[in-house]
Design a protein around this motif. Structure first.
Motif, short mmCIF file in Angstrom:
data_model
loop_
_atom_site.label_atom_id
_atom_site.label_comp_id
_atom_site.label_asym_id
_atom_site.label_seq_id
_atom_site.Cartn_x
_atom_site.Cartn_y
_atom_site.Cartn_z
N VAL A 58 -2.01 -9.88 4.09
CA VAL A 58 -1.08 -9.06 4.86
C VAL A 58 -0.96 -7.71 4.17
O VAL A 58 -0.61 -7.63 2.99
CB VAL A 58 0.31 -9.73 4.96
CG1 VAL A 58 1.27 -8.83 5.75
CG2 VAL A 58 0.19 -11.09 5.64
N LEU A 59 -1.26 -6.64 4.90
CA LEU A 59 -1.22 -5.29 4.35
C LEU A 59 0.06 -4.59 4.80
O LEU A 59 0.31 -4.45 5.99
CB LEU A 59 -2.43 -4.48 4.82
CG LEU A 59 -3.81 -5.12 4.69
CD1 LEU A 59 -4.88 -4.13 5.16
CD2 LEU A 59 -4.07 -5.58 3.26
N ASP A 60 0.86 -4.17 3.83
CA ASP A 60 2.05 -3.37 4.10
C ASP A 60 1.61 -1.91 4.05
O ASP A 60 1.52 -1.31 2.98
CB ASP A 60 3.13 -3.68 3.05
CG ASP A 60 4.39 -2.88 3.25
OD1 ASP A 60 4.48 -2.15 4.27
OD2 ASP A 60 5.30 -2.96 2.39
N VAL A 61 1.31 -1.34 5.23
CA VAL A 61 0.73 0.01 5.32
C VAL A 61 1.86 1.02 5.45
O VAL A 61 2.71 0.88 6.34
CB VAL A 61 -0.23 0.11 6.52
CG1 VAL A 61 -0.85 1.50 6.60
CG2 VAL A 61 -1.32 -0.96 6.42
N LEU A 65 0.81 -1.22 0.00
CA LEU A 65 0.00 0.00 0.00
C LEU A 65 0.84 1.27 0.00
O LEU A 65 0.29 2.37 0.06
CB LEU A 65 -0.94 -0.01 1.20
CG LEU A 65 -1.97 -1.15 1.16
CD1 LEU A 65 -2.64 -1.32 2.51
CD2 LEU A 65 -3.00 -0.89 0.07
N ASP A 66 2.15 1.12 -0.07
CA ASP A 66 3.02 2.28 -0.26
C ASP A 66 3.05 2.57 -1.75
O ASP A 66 3.97 2.16 -2.47
CB ASP A 66 4.42 2.01 0.29
CG ASP A 66 5.27 3.25 0.32
OD1 ASP A 66 4.83 4.31 -0.18
OD2 ASP A 66 6.40 3.17 0.84
N LEU A 67 2.01 3.25 -2.24
CA LEU A 67 1.73 3.31 -3.67
C LEU A 67 2.85 3.96 -4.48
O LEU A 67 3.15 3.52 -5.58
CB LEU A 67 0.40 4.04 -3.90
CG LEU A 67 -0.80 3.44 -3.15
CD1 LEU A 67 -2.06 4.24 -3.45
CD2 LEU A 67 -0.99 1.98 -3.52
N ALA A 68 3.48 4.98 -3.94
CA ALA A 68 4.52 5.68 -4.70
C ALA A 68 5.89 5.04 -4.59
O ALA A 68 6.69 5.10 -5.53
CB ALA A 68 4.59 7.14 -4.25
#
Length: 414
Positions: free
Chosen positions: A266-269, A186-189
């Motif tokens: 698993v979400l990498d926030v 989820l670290d889109l950039a």
């Protein structure tokens, strides 16, 4: 160190977007339902509570449509109860479910009510989690437990290795427990999941976010990139050619599909605070905060723990993993002081091992692929089991702290 194990009672499928109206006799039950409506699992439901019991419900629905679920409390004897329910049935729209909260623990009464079309009968007193579980069971599977568990991992500070931890946890869950797992970057950039798994997927999580009407299990499967028979990744674009100003609910549909179709997500926030990152952390089944033992991490971790505890009143505390512990010549806050400040003991402690982590990052590998015999792998495997609700033995209690003890021993010897 005591090892906290998952509370299975809190692992309940979220209630879908339904309308719920309660007609209660007692203030205690009314207050319980109002409090339950604030729980993260009922965030999509629209709940209204009224005092007056079944007579008030009959009067209300003579001229108004009925909601998806009517919750009724009754202290009346059986004859009066059955008569009132028959009157209410004349006003109910097709598809409306009825839950009766009673004060008589009698299997015969339960069977009679079910035979008359009541969806569920529960006995007071009922706590918040018990009520949510019963509602969930009406709209999900028979037990109200979801298929998939969502684990959100975030760093207390940038650069503490939260992404590396989340990637290796997903790898461990898929490899050790043989569960189908999806890792969502989820670290889109600036996400690194593609680099860490040595892949360059053409599509990923952003394609799902910008196509909400197309999201279903097949669409998510097409966007995913398989790393093994049991692990898939939804990668971030890792580009800055657009800004990612997303709404608070941007990932809701994607997570609903993942919960319904995948045993573990698993979400990498990323380390940022906005509407959608807060919502992901609040709505996840397990929240893991990764921190290093310095003052900034301590302050940020305490801030996150306090905020998440306030928003997740019916869940256990977020988990803590201390990472990069034992950096040579760096003053560090002790394990005991850090634990006391955030009021939770670490689920695991991972020492500073630059060769192992550097080799894995540069080769696009997981830690277990670089050195399967490392004590750190045992620690990560044990953490993975605990996060998935699996019990671990005495070996786990040793391995969760063993790398740190060995590191400190070597430092003292030097």
């Amino acid at each position: 160190m005591s090892i906290a194990v998952n509370d299975h009672a809190n692992h309940i499928a979220p209630i879908p977007r339904i309308s719920v109206q309660g007609f209660l006799d007692s203030a205690d039950v009314a207050q319980m339902i109002e409090n339950a409506a604030k729980d993260r699992r009922m965030a999509k439901a629209h709940v209204k509570v009224h005092i007056g019991g079944i007579p008030a419900a009959i009067e209300a629905y003579r001229t108004s449509p009925t909601p998806n679920l009517i919750v009724l409390e009754s202290s009346s004897d059986r004859g009066v109860l059955f008569e009132q329910l028959e009157q209410l049935a004349e006003c109910c729209d097709a598809g409306t479910k009825v839950m009766v909260i009673g004060h008589e623990n009698d299997i015969g009464l339960y069977r009679d009510l079910i035979a008359r079309g009541v969806s569920d009968y529960v006995v007071a007193p009922l706590n918040i989690i018990g009520f949510i579980r019963q509602v969930s069971a009406l709209y999900n599977n028979a037990s109200g437990e979801m298929l998939g568990r969502v684990i959100a991992v975030a760093g207390a500070k940038g650069g503490v290795g939260a992404s590396t931890v989340s990637h290796n946890l997903a790898w461990s869950i898929s490899r050790q427990l043989l569960l189908q797992t999806v890792l969502v970057d989820l670290d889109l950039a600036f996400g690194t999941v593609g680099l860490d798994f040595n892949q360059d997927p053409p599509q990923g999580i952003v394609d799902a976010v910008y196509s909400p009407d197309r999201i279903d299990a097949n669409f998510i499967d097409r966007l995913s990139s398989k790393c093994s028979d049991t692990l898939s990744i939804l990668s971030a674009p890792a580009t800055v050619d657009r800004s990612y100003d997303l709404s608070e609910h941007a990932f809701d549909t994607t997570l609903d599909v993942l919960r319904a179709t995948v045993p573990c997500s698993v979400l990498d926030v990323p380390h940022q605070w906005n509407g959608w990152t807060r919502r992901l952390l609040v709505s996840a089944d397990e929240v893991v905060i990764v921190a290093s033992p310095d003052l900034t991490n301590l302050r940020n971790a305490k801030t996150l723990f306090d905020a998440l505890r306030a928003s997740r009143l019916n869940d256990h505390s977020p988990r803590l993993i201390l990472n990069m512990v034992g950096v040579p010549r760096r003053p560090e806050i002790s394990l005991g002081e850090f634990s006391k400040a955030v009021a939770v003991e670490p689920l695991g402690v991972i020492p500073f091992e630059p060769r192992l982590f550097g080799a894995a990052a540069n080769n696009g590998q997981m830690l277990a692929e670089v050195d399967a015999n490392s004590k750190i792998i045992e620690t990560i495997d044990d953490i993975a089991q605990l996060l998935m609700g699996r019990s671990v033995g005495r070996r786990a209690k040793r391995t969760l702290l063993a790398p740190l003890m060995e590191r400190l021993g070597r430092m003292k010897a030097g």
